[in-house]
Design an enzyme around this catalytic site. Structure first.
Site, mmCIF file in Angstrom:
data_model
loop_
_atom_site.group_PDB
_atom_site.id
_atom_site.type_symbol
_atom_site.label_atom_id
_atom_site.label_comp_id
_atom_site.label_asym_id
_atom_site.label_seq_id
_atom_site.Cartn_x
_atom_site.Cartn_y
_atom_site.Cartn_z
ATOM 1 N N VAL A 1 0.564 -1.222 0.047
ATOM 2 C CA VAL A 1 -0.173 -0.095 0.132
ATOM 3 C C VAL A 1 0.875 1.022 0.068
ATOM 4 C CG1 VAL A 1 -1.755 1.346 1.188
ATOM 5 C CG2 VAL A 1 -1.554 -1.288 1.254
ATOM 6 N N LYS B 1 -7.114 -2.311 9.535
ATOM 7 C CA LYS B 1 -8.217 -3.028 10.103
ATOM 8 C C LYS B 1 -8.024 -3.531 11.639
ATOM 9 C CE LYS B 1 -7.086 -6.403 7.110
ATOM 10 N NZ LYS B 1 -6.842 -6.264 5.693
ATOM 11 N N GLU C 1 -10.346 5.302 5.696
ATOM 12 C CA GLU C 1 -11.345 4.662 4.782
ATOM 13 C C GLU C 1 -10.702 3.226 4.246
ATOM 14 O OE1 GLU C 1 -14.241 6.017 2.899
ATOM 15 O OE2 GLU C 1 -14.135 3.710 2.629
ATOM 16 N N VAL D 1 -11.510 -0.916 5.557
ATOM 17 C CA VAL D 1 -12.539 -1.878 5.187
ATOM 18 C C VAL D 1 -12.769 -1.842 3.875
ATOM 19 C CG1 VAL D 1 -15.162 -2.543 5.539
ATOM 20 C CG2 VAL D 1 -13.858 -1.641 7.566
ATOM 21 N N GLY E 1 -1.799 -14.973 -5.900
ATOM 22 C CA GLY E 1 -1.375 -13.783 -5.167
ATOM 23 C C GLY E 1 -2.697 -13.211 -4.037
ATOM 24 N N GLU F 1 -2.611 -15.366 1.276
ATOM 25 C CA GLU F 1 -1.377 -15.784 1.695
ATOM 26 C C GLU F 1 -1.056 -16.955 1.799
ATOM 27 O OE1 GLU F 1 0.150 -13.002 3.248
ATOM 28 O OE2 GLU F 1 -1.374 -11.523 3.030
ATOM 29 N N LYS G 1 -13.318 -6.538 9.851
ATOM 30 C CA LYS G 1 -13.932 -5.435 9.216
ATOM 31 C C LYS G 1 -15.432 -5.304 9.485
ATOM 32 C CE LYS G 1 -10.948 -6.523 5.083
ATOM 33 N NZ LYS G 1 -10.899 -7.107 4.095
HETATM 34 N N1 LIG Z 1 -2.400 -4.966 0.802
HETATM 35 C C1 LIG Z 1 -3.734 -4.681 0.771
HETATM 36 O O1 LIG Z 1 -4.385 -5.069 -0.202
HETATM 37 C C2 LIG Z 1 -4.379 -4.165 1.993
HETATM 38 C C3 LIG Z 1 -5.799 -3.666 1.552
HETATM 39 C C4 LIG Z 1 -6.365 -3.089 2.691
HETATM 40 C C5 LIG Z 1 -5.852 -2.742 3.885
HETATM 41 N N2 LIG Z 1 -4.528 -3.031 4.057
HETATM 42 C C6 LIG Z 1 -3.822 -2.546 5.380
HETATM 43 O O2 LIG Z 1 -2.923 -1.681 4.986
HETATM 44 C C7 LIG Z 1 -1.705 -1.777 5.621
HETATM 45 C C8 LIG Z 1 -0.384 -2.261 5.138
HETATM 46 O O3 LIG Z 1 -0.560 -3.306 4.444
HETATM 47 P P1 LIG Z 1 0.548 -3.870 3.133
HETATM 48 O O4 LIG Z 1 -0.112 -4.972 2.157
HETATM 49 O O5 LIG Z 1 1.044 -2.686 2.514
HETATM 50 O O6 LIG Z 1 1.792 -4.247 4.178
HETATM 51 P P2 LIG Z 1 3.120 -4.768 3.596
HETATM 52 O O7 LIG Z 1 3.418 -4.970 2.454
HETATM 53 O O8 LIG Z 1 3.638 -6.036 4.557
HETATM 54 O O9 LIG Z 1 4.050 -3.390 4.163
HETATM 55 C C9 LIG Z 1 4.296 -3.115 5.538
HETATM 56 C C10 LIG Z 1 5.301 -2.106 5.425
HETATM 57 O O10 LIG Z 1 5.711 -1.674 6.728
HETATM 58 C C11 LIG Z 1 7.061 -1.474 7.170
HETATM 59 N N3 LIG Z 1 7.108 -1.627 8.399
HETATM 60 C C12 LIG Z 1 7.295 -2.818 9.124
HETATM 61 N N4 LIG Z 1 7.549 -2.541 10.539
HETATM 62 C C13 LIG Z 1 8.079 -1.132 10.343
HETATM 63 C C14 LIG Z 1 8.415 -0.317 11.453
HETATM 64 N N5 LIG Z 1 8.571 -0.887 12.611
HETATM 65 N N6 LIG Z 1 8.666 0.943 11.249
HETATM 66 C C15 LIG Z 1 8.531 1.074 9.950
HETATM 67 N N7 LIG Z 1 8.011 0.572 8.976
HETATM 68 C C16 LIG Z 1 7.681 -0.642 9.278
HETATM 69 C C17 LIG Z 1 7.496 -2.583 6.283
HETATM 70 O O11 LIG Z 1 8.852 -2.243 5.872
HETATM 71 P P3 LIG Z 1 9.910 -3.164 4.894
HETATM 72 O O12 LIG Z 1 9.499 -2.794 3.590
HETATM 73 O O13 LIG Z 1 11.240 -2.710 5.132
HETATM 74 O O14 LIG Z 1 9.548 -4.683 5.307
HETATM 75 C C18 LIG Z 1 6.640 -2.254 4.887
HETATM 76 O O15 LIG Z 1 7.109 -1.388 4.094
HETATM 77 C C19 LIG Z 1 -2.137 -3.171 6.718
HETATM 78 O O16 LIG Z 1 -2.784 -2.397 7.729
HETATM 79 C C20 LIG Z 1 -2.955 -3.680 5.985
HETATM 80 O O17 LIG Z 1 -4.075 -4.436 6.997
HETATM 81 C C21 LIG Z 1 -3.853 -3.594 2.774
#
Ligand SMILES: NC(=O)c1ccc[n+]([C@@H]2O[C@H](COP(=O)([O-])OP(=O)(O)OC[C@H]3O[C@@H](n4cnc5c(N)ncnc54)[C@H](OP(=O)(O)O)[C@@H]3O)[C@@H](O)[C@H]2O)c1
Length: 429
Positions: free
Chosen positions: A15, A106, A130, A133, A188, A191, A206
């Protein structure tokens, strides 16, 4: 030119990176459209050495998230790390220092939402969420703002794309649950450890947020009754289809006599219901209100791009409010509203069971339903002899009565196995 609003983005994964790219691509469009210039001041990550597909000026990337929150050059904090800690502490610190926060988290909101909303209220700054969810689908803002004066009766959603993809594959390709899950993992959508999706935990988080916002109530993930989709078979799906239904994993939040019912479970949705047409990894949320009637929002519930789009909308809102010295619609205090236990909910049920194929069996089973006041709307027999399967659809029945019926039917000598017990959408109270 007006001074830019500077964002500190915590997290640069799916994201966060999509958000950085979107801000880069659409910077001029945003300035033209809303009159605010947005800049990425700092981006926080865990591992500085990781390769990233984002274009950032030197010094912007850091692994010191607290320094981003404290940085006087950061006007708005965006939290896209995920999980509870350090996200919770970072958001609280940002709010306490008077910085608006945008989050997509979430898990955090479903467990600590009330604490965060109160901190935002106390500090008089925006906390926008926003994307938490249904990813790219505008849902929180419509519930909070457009429907602020509406008496909402029920919100019913397909809010997990992975399970909707699996159920669609099973219905349309005849795939088994295992094959459909493997395909979702290959694409993808799922998980490596798919538990949170297939056991309904993701949808339950959610559902808690939806219930909180729709009813202004304190609802946490632990309040949500939850069943996943692992027990659903292709036989159930084809039987459902013959009866005029499709099987979907639903998140349901409803108000009943001043209490909030909130649950996640697979359900049979009539083929002519708008939610039945939501296929593949799409999400949709169906809202019923007294004045507005029925309303459905449909779109991509996950993925970097769609989720970043929702985060960006919030970021622009927070930036505009900051410039104008105002705040968006606030949630105020979430009330402590009693939760309605699942036992008291009433639904129609679909029950499939394997039973001996001989005279009198049906009457024996039907009499157990009768003992518990569960009346049968229809019954079908599929197959013969050892292959015989009975499918019952009940009239409206209380969960407690249905549970007692199933318990007793399971113990009958003539019943070999209870298959699925699914709630049927359409005949609720
Ligand atoms: N992906 C989706 O489709 C989706 C949809 C809806 C909501 N969300 C929500 O959006 C959020 C992010 O999801 P994502 O899929 O983008 O997760 P992600 O790909 O796992 O990315 C998480 C990021 O946070 C960084 N991080 C981890 N620990 C940290 C810390 N202590 N300090 C600073 N940065 C740190 C990671 O760093 P590194 O890159 O160095 O590992 C990574 O860049 C979550 O809350 C998720 O529930 C995601």
């Amino acid at each position: 030119m007006e001074e830019a609003v500077r964002a500190g983005i915590l997290g640069c994964g799916n994201v966060g990176a999509a958000l950085v790219r979107l801000l880069d691509d659409n910077a001029d469009l945003i300035t033209r459209r809303v009159g605010v210039r947005l800049e990425v001041a700092r981006v926080g990550v865990h591992n500085l050495a990781k390769e990233r597909d984002v274009d950032l000026a030197p010094g912007v990337l850091t692994n010191d998230a607290e320094a981003i929150v404290d940085d006087p050059d950061v006007d708005v904090v965006v939290e896209v790390i995920g999980g509870v800690e350090p996200a919770r502490s970072l958001i609280l610190a940002a709010l306490k220092s008077g910085k608006p926060v945008v989050t997509a988290n979430k898990e955090l909101l479903a467990n600590f939402g009330a604490e965060l909303f109160e901190a935002a209220e106390a500090a008089g700054v925006d906390l926008l969420f926003e994307a938490s969810v249904a990813g790219g689908i505008p849902l929180m803002r419509p519930l909070r703002e457009s429907l602020a004066g509406e008496r909402i009766r029920r919100v019913m959603g397909i809010v997990n794309g992975t399970t909707n993809y699996i159920l669609t594959q099973m219905a349309e390709e005849g795939s088994s649950f295992g094959d459909a899950l493997a395909e979702a993992q290959r694409l993808g959508y799922a998980e490596r450890d798919p538990t949170a999706d297939i056991e309904g935990y993701d949808a339950a988080a959610k559902a808690a947020i939806i219930a909180s916002i729709a009813f202004g109530a304190r609802v946490v993930a632990g309040d949500v009754y939850r069943e996943g989709i692992t027990q659903i078979t292709t036989d159930d799906i084809s039987a459902a289809h013959e009866l005029g239904y499709v099987v979907k994993l639903l998140a349901v939040a409803e108000e009943h006599d001043g209490r909030i019912g909130v649950r996640v479970h697979p359900a049979m949705v009539p083929l002519d219901h708008p939610l039945a047409a939501v296929r593949g990894s799409y999400n949709a949320v169906f809202i019923e209100g007294d004045a507005v009637g029925q309303l459905m929002l449909l779109g991509r519930g996950a993925g970097g791009g769609p989720t970043a789009s929702a985060v960006l909308g919030d970021l622009i809102d927070a930036a505009k409010n900051l410039r104008s010295g105002s705040r968006g619609a606030t949630l105020g205090t979430l009330h402590r509203t009693p939760i309605r236990p699942i036992d008291e909910t009433a639904s129609q049920f679909y029950v499939s069971l394997d039973a001996a194929d001989r005279p009198g069996v049906l009457a024996t089973i039907a009499s157990v339903f009768g003992t518990h006041d569960v009346s049968i709307q229809s019954m079908q027999q599929k197959g013969k002899g050892d292959e015989a399967r009975l499918i019952f659809v009940t009239h409206l029945a209380r969960e407690a009565a249905m549970a007692a019926t199933i318990h007793e039917v399971r113990d009958l000598d003539v019943v070999e196995r209870i298959g699925s017990v699914l709630r049927v959408v359409g005949g609720e109270e």
